[in-house]
Design a protein around this motif. Structure first.
Motif, short mmCIF file in Angstrom:
data_model
loop_
_atom_site.label_atom_id
_atom_site.label_comp_id
_atom_site.label_asym_id
_atom_site.label_seq_id
_atom_site.Cartn_x
_atom_site.Cartn_y
_atom_site.Cartn_z
N THR A 573 0.85 -1.18 0.00
CA THR A 573 0.00 0.00 0.00
C THR A 573 0.89 1.23 0.00
OG1 THR A 573 -0.10 0.14 2.38
CG2 THR A 573 -1.81 -1.17 1.30
N ASP A 574 0.34 2.27 -0.54
CA ASP A 574 1.06 3.52 -0.67
C ASP A 574 1.48 4.02 0.72
OD1 ASP A 574 1.96 6.00 -1.38
OD2 ASP A 574 0.39 6.30 -2.89
N PRO A 575 2.76 4.32 0.92
CA PRO A 575 3.17 4.82 2.25
C PRO A 575 2.82 6.28 2.48
CG PRO A 575 5.07 4.70 0.82
CD PRO A 575 3.91 4.18 0.02
N LEU A 576 2.29 6.94 1.46
CA LEU A 576 1.97 8.36 1.62
C LEU A 576 0.65 8.49 2.38
CD1 LEU A 576 2.95 9.58 -1.94
CD2 LEU A 576 4.23 9.89 0.18
N ILE A 577 0.69 8.12 3.65
CA ILE A 577 -0.54 8.14 4.45
C ILE A 577 -0.28 8.93 5.73
CG2 ILE A 577 -1.40 5.96 3.53
CD1 ILE A 577 -0.33 4.65 6.11
N ALA A 578 -1.34 9.06 6.50
CA ALA A 578 -1.24 9.88 7.71
C ALA A 578 -0.43 9.16 8.79
CB ALA A 578 -2.63 10.20 8.23
#
Lengths: 666, 133, 288
Positions: A573-578
């Motif tokens: 999953t994309d690590p660009l998360i909160a």
């Protein structure tokens, strides 16, 4: 200070035609920390990617900016190139100087160049603060859902199931089959639609990996690719389908006869029963609006006639929750509402019908048993006028687009009409004949040469009854003559439109629509069955007008995308998360309320202070569910919530950079 | 017919577009205007063909068309046009150019005296507006 | 409610019966019409050339005067309605043209006013049921062909008068006063307008003849219209249409006023002339 590289793309003349790319590259070289800056004609090409890789390796770059197009298309390209050269892919930043700069300022090179400098400069400030990130791995639910059980959805479900994955097929109506079940024959081969459709329906019905949820609609979707949670509403059929054997005694006994939408108003149906005899599942449902019992009258005829006591007037809707890894949307199309073209009297004069009604008329299981008859008096029509583009290519009152299928089905109708009524005459008003497809043009020519259809190049302005005929006032622009035809039957090739509730469905599945309400694909040419929501795919007429061949091809395309996804054990999953800083979090839970994906949960931190246990509330981000939208970071009053790759300090640095550059340019 | 880029985008074509407020290229020649025109039978040149002349830069052929004077501005064409193209305005622009050139088809002094007694004022004023000035 | 009445030139000249019956109908229905103090001819046709601004001055002045007087306008002439309403739309939506008109006419007006057709008031304000209740005579099922023509309906997005392909307002009014509205296909077609006036060619007005024949073939006993130009063209058909097919042409307000109790003479109904058949059917003279 981190070493940054800047790569400015010409995109041929797309960017370089407006923006002075050399100047942008030179100016960027002056920014502190930028140790490499160059421009190139096509950065996305192999040589372009090699330039990037070489620079990363030779100069030990710790972040790069690619000033080119929107990240939609090529961010993955450049991330992959950087990763191969040893740089963390999340230390790559796209600076969009095409869509957001050169394309919108084509007439002002100086302004465009200055703006490009500002955009690239800001990206440099962002990327120098980017941390290396690593994707998370989450398990995948190896099961798919297909929404819409027409030919597209059936094909997709069968292909996914044949690849070995379980599929839930959700259908709004009580039977699968969709629009194709209404058709008589199909172009260009004149195969009988039922003959090729019903075996597929049966296959869907008995496939061990396909679970059919008919008469059901999706209410809500949560989660994300690999792990969607879907709430499905199963509408009451008032018949216990498990007990029912499909004998249809109930349908025979039912005294309430009502107009059938399936028969396009040409025929009737009972208040209980199936739309057509080959229905799958072969189970009846009660139409509560017309059922005498449910309307409070004294009638138990269906219940009394049922040999297995399956009628259940008390049945209520059920909500079912399902978990699936991927979703295919294939809910098809509607047709233009009849009131739009008042000049054709559709809906007002019985002998003006639409093409779907003609299909029902020609269908051997249809209301006339396959014979072409005027609805008004049952006579066999000897002069039939077909009007194409009825509401298509009509941005003023109808739909601006070409409905694509009408040219071919109208040619088919004229051919079938000639076969049925050899001494009759078919007239076809057309705007352009669009017959691009295998065997299509040849079919149209046969319609003219062998089946005697007269093609008239032009439109019809008005249709009205005169005596027992219908007067059609049109034009033939090839002879420059106005044309009047006293027709027995008029058939309108009405525009294909999105489903009336398409926008609502798009909202549920978080998919975009075009200005008409057709669902948007991720890329119209290269990612036609994907959407911008990972794991949600589209196929068939839900995207726009399509014929059966195209719809089936797209269905298989979407199915193979689903199979690709489900074939993996885990997915990144994309690590660009909160990300929450628990030290700063005060546990106010404003972020929980702001999150549209239910990705944030509260938790308690406990520690010992002396001999006491002290517990403090904070929040936790579910990495499998968070989509990185950033709503929580704005809601957070403590500054504890940050979006990885888009931290507050990064965004402020970008803004500062833009202000400085804009200031220095004045 | 000889076509050139200058002919296609002549000043006169631009002027007609300016006066009418309509873009000639918008019309895709489906012919629905002609099919529904209540006076098509009087027109000689069908209305869609007048537009075609303009698309081809043949403005003089458009001016010569009787259709220009027989159009009654009834707006049947425009109300059914799939493109929302207001042909009535193009016809008015053609009339306007001709009238401003002094090529009026009707001279008030030629109208019979009894007409003024019999016809409604509305008819006479319309006639003047469309055919005289 | 009080309205500013804009009769238009023709109603002050050739079509006096249209004027009288409009005023009387309005009075009977409690609609107060007060003629504007001064008004000019609207110009009869809405200028379609974008640069013909001067032709908008007269309708602009009438609109501005009504607004100044604090009344909304009412007219019944289809030509006037078309010109006034379209001018008002233009003034609302085209700042450049409005500025020119404001400078030229020296009236500060930005399209705030409204223009009504009497029929619209009957439909939207009074209600046809209420009209029906106030009738004093029965039209005895007189078969009337309502003729709309162009100017009331088109352009549809500007006039917003009724469904341009299937209007019902005249039908509903006629049904409300005890007549039998006859449906016929050419009720929205053009009557030929000013073509016959210009006499461009020695051609007959085939458009009006087609309309007359269409109404006649549908079994009508009379035609009603709201346009003096339509009425004129239809009456002129007599030279081309055999007597049996030729129908008397009336303004809608004539039958309305008659139903509301106005005497036949004031309604312009001529028992001995063109309207003999109509008068016989509706039994001229008897008030309920």
């Amino acid at each position: 200070m981190r070493k940054i590289g800047v790569f400015v793309c010409h995109c041929g003349l797309n960017i370089a035609g407006t923006v002075d790319v050399k100047r942008v590259a030179e100016r960027c070289a002056e920014i502190p920390g930028v140790v490499h800056s160059e421009d190139y004609s096509y950065m996305c090409s192999d040589p372009g990617q090699n330039l990037i890789a070489e620079a990363i390796e030779e100069k030990d770059l710790e972040g790069i900016v690619v000033a080119a197009c929107s990240p939609t298309m090529h961010e993955p390209t450049f991330r992959a190139a950087a990763e191969a050269a040893g740089l963390n892919p999340y230390q790559v930043q796209m600076a969009n100087i095409r869509e957001q700069c050169s394309w919108v300022h084509p007439d002002d090179e100086e302004e465009a160049t200055r703006k490009a400098e500002g955009i690239v400069g800001a990206a440099v400030e962002k990327v120098r603060r980017d941390e290396p990130l690593v994707p998370h791995e989450i398990p995948i639910t190896k099961k798919a859902m297909v929404v819409g059980g027409g030919i597209t959805g059936m094909q997709a479900a069968l292909d996914i199931a044949d690849a070995g994955y379980p599929v839930i097929l959700v259908e709004r109506e009580a039977t699968i089959g969709g629009r194709m079940a209404q058709l008589s024959e199909t172009f260009p081969t004149l195969d009988c639609a039922s003959c090729i459709l019903t075996p597929k329906m049966a296959e869907v019905g008995r496939h061990p990996l396909i679970e059919l949820m008919a008469y059901s609609e999706v209410e809500e979707v949560s989660g994300s690719v690999g792990n969607f949670r879907v709430r499905v509403r199963q509408k009451p059929t008032y018949v216990d389908w498990d007990a029912c054997m499909g004998c249809m005694q109930c349908q025979q006994q039912c005294p309430s006869e009502v107009e059938s939408e399936f028969e396009r108003g040409l025929g009737t149906k009972k208040a209980i029963g199936v739309d057509f005899p080959q229905a799958i599942p072969n189970r009846p449902k009660i139409d509560p609006e017309h059922c005498a019992h449910l309307r409070g009258d004294f009638c138990w005829l269906c219940s009394r006639s049922c040999p297995v006591d399956a009628i259940d007037y008390e049945q209520e809707e059920r909500i079912v929750e399902e978990e699936v890894g991927a979703i295919v949307l294939s809910t098809g199309y509607d047709m233009l509402p009849q009131e739009v073209l008042g000049e054709y009297g559709y809906g007002k004069y019985p002998d003006v019908i639409d093409s779907m009604a003609f299909e029902r008329m020609k269908s051997s299981s249809g209301p006339t048993g396959g014979e072409i008859r005027r609805p008004s008096d049952g006579e066999i029509p000897k002069e039939v006028v077909f009007i194409q583009c009825a509401g298509s290519r009509d941005p003023d009152k109808g739909q601006s687009y070409c409905s694509k299928i009408c040219c071919m089905y109208t040619a088919k109708h004229a051919t079938l009409y000639h076969h049925s009524v050899p001494d009759g005459q078919a007239y076809i008003f057309y705007t352009d004949v669009r017959a691009g497809g295998k065997g299509y043009e040849e079919f149209v020519q046969r319609t003219v040469e062998e089946d005697n259809a007269l093609y008239l190049r032009g439109r019809v302005s008005r249709v009205y009854p005169e005596g027992d005929k219908i007067l059609v006032k049109g034009v033939d622009t090839l002879s420059d003559e106005n044309v009047e035809i006293h027709a027995d039957l008029v058939v309108l090739a009405t525009a294909v439109t999105p489903r009336t509730d398409a926008r609502e469905m798009a909202r549920i599945f978080n998919v975009g629509t075009d200005e008409h309400g057709f669902l948007n694909e991720a890329h119209i040419k290269l990612r036609p069955v994907e959407t911008t929501t990972p794991g949600v795919y589209v196929a068939g007429a839900v995207r726009g007008p399509r014929d059966i061949s195209d719809a089936a091809a797209e269905a298989s395309g979407a199915a193979s995308k689903v199979a690709m996804l489900l074939s993996r054990e885990e997915m990144e999953t994309d690590p660009l998360i909160a990300e929450v800083d628990e030290g700063d979090c005060s546990g106010c839970l404003w972020c929980v309320a702001a999150c549209p994906f239910d990705a944030i949960e509260e938790k308690y931190l406990t520690r010992r202070v002396g001999d006491r246990e002290v517990s403090r509330r904070v929040v936790e981000v579910n990495v499998g569910v968070c989509q990185g939208c950033g709503a929580c970071t704005v809601a957070c009053r403590d500054g504890a919530m940050n979006l990885k790759g888009y931290k507050d300090e990064q965004i402020l640095a970008e803004v500062e950079s833009i202000c400085l550059i804009a200031g220095s340019q004045q | 017919m000889k076509l050139t880029r200058h002919g296609l985008h002549s000043e006169m074509i631009e002027k007609i577009e300016r006066i009418s407020g309509e873009e000639i290229s918008k019309c895709y020649q489906c012919g629905k205007c002609s099919a529904g025109c209540p006076v098509a039978q009087e027109m000689g040149t069908l209305p869609h063909r007048v537009v075609r002349h303009l698309q081809l830069g043949q403005d003089e052929r458009a001016f010569e068309a009787e259709a220009v004077w027989f159009c009654t501005s009834c707006h049947t064409c425009e109300s059914r046009c799939p493109k929302g193209f207001d042909l009535s305005r193009v016809m008015e622009a053609l009339r306007a150019v001709l009238l401003r050139r002094g090529e009026a088809p009707v001279r008030p002094e030629d109208l019979p005296a009894e007409l003024f007694a019999a016809a409604p004022q509305q008819a006479i004023v319309s006639c003047y507006r469309k055919y005289v000035s | 409610m009080k309205y500013g009445y804009y009769p238009g030139c023709t109603l002050h000249q050739q079509a006096e019966e249209f004027d009288v019956t409009t005023r009387e109908s309005a009075r009977a229905l409690g609609i107060e019409l007060e003629e504007l103090d001064s008004w000019q001819c609207c110009g009869a046709v809405f200028p379609l050339a974008t640069d013909a601004v001067i032709n908008l001055a007269a309708p602009f002045r009438a609109l501005a005067a009504a607004y100044e007087a604090g009344v909304e306008l009412v007219t019944v002439c289809a030509g006037c309605l078309n010109v006034l309403r379209r001018t008002n739309n233009l003034v609302q939506n085209d700042d450049e043209t409005r500025d020119k008109l404001v400078d030229f006419v020296e009236e500060d007006y930005a399209g705030e006013g409204r223009v009504h057709h009497l029929l619209e008031l009957l439909r939207d304000e009074v209600g046809f049921e209420s009209v029906s209740e106030r009738t004093k005579r029965d039209l005895n099922g007189l078969r009337i062909a309502p003729y709309y023509g162009c100017l009331l309906l088109r352009p549809p997005d500007e006039m917003e008068f009724d469904d341009a392909e299937d209007p019902q307002i005249l039908e509903n009014m006629l049904a409300g006063i005890g007549a039998h509205p006859v449906s016929y296909p050419l009720r929205m077609d053009c009557c030929g307008a000013y073509l016959p006036i210009g006499e461009l060619e020695e051609r007959r007005n085939r458009a009006a003849v087609a309309v007359m024949r269409s109404a006649s073939a549908a079994g009508a006993e009379a035609i009603v219209t709201s346009c003096p130009l339509c009425a004129h063209n239809l009456e002129q058909c007599a030279q081309d249409v055999p007597g049996a097919e030729m129908l008397p042409v009336l303004y809608f307000s004539q039958v309305l006023a008659y139903a509301l109790g106005l005497d036949a003479d004031s309604c312009g109904l001529e028992p001995d002339g063109l309207h003999a058949g109509v008068c016989e059917k509706i039994g001229i003279g008897e008030v309920k």
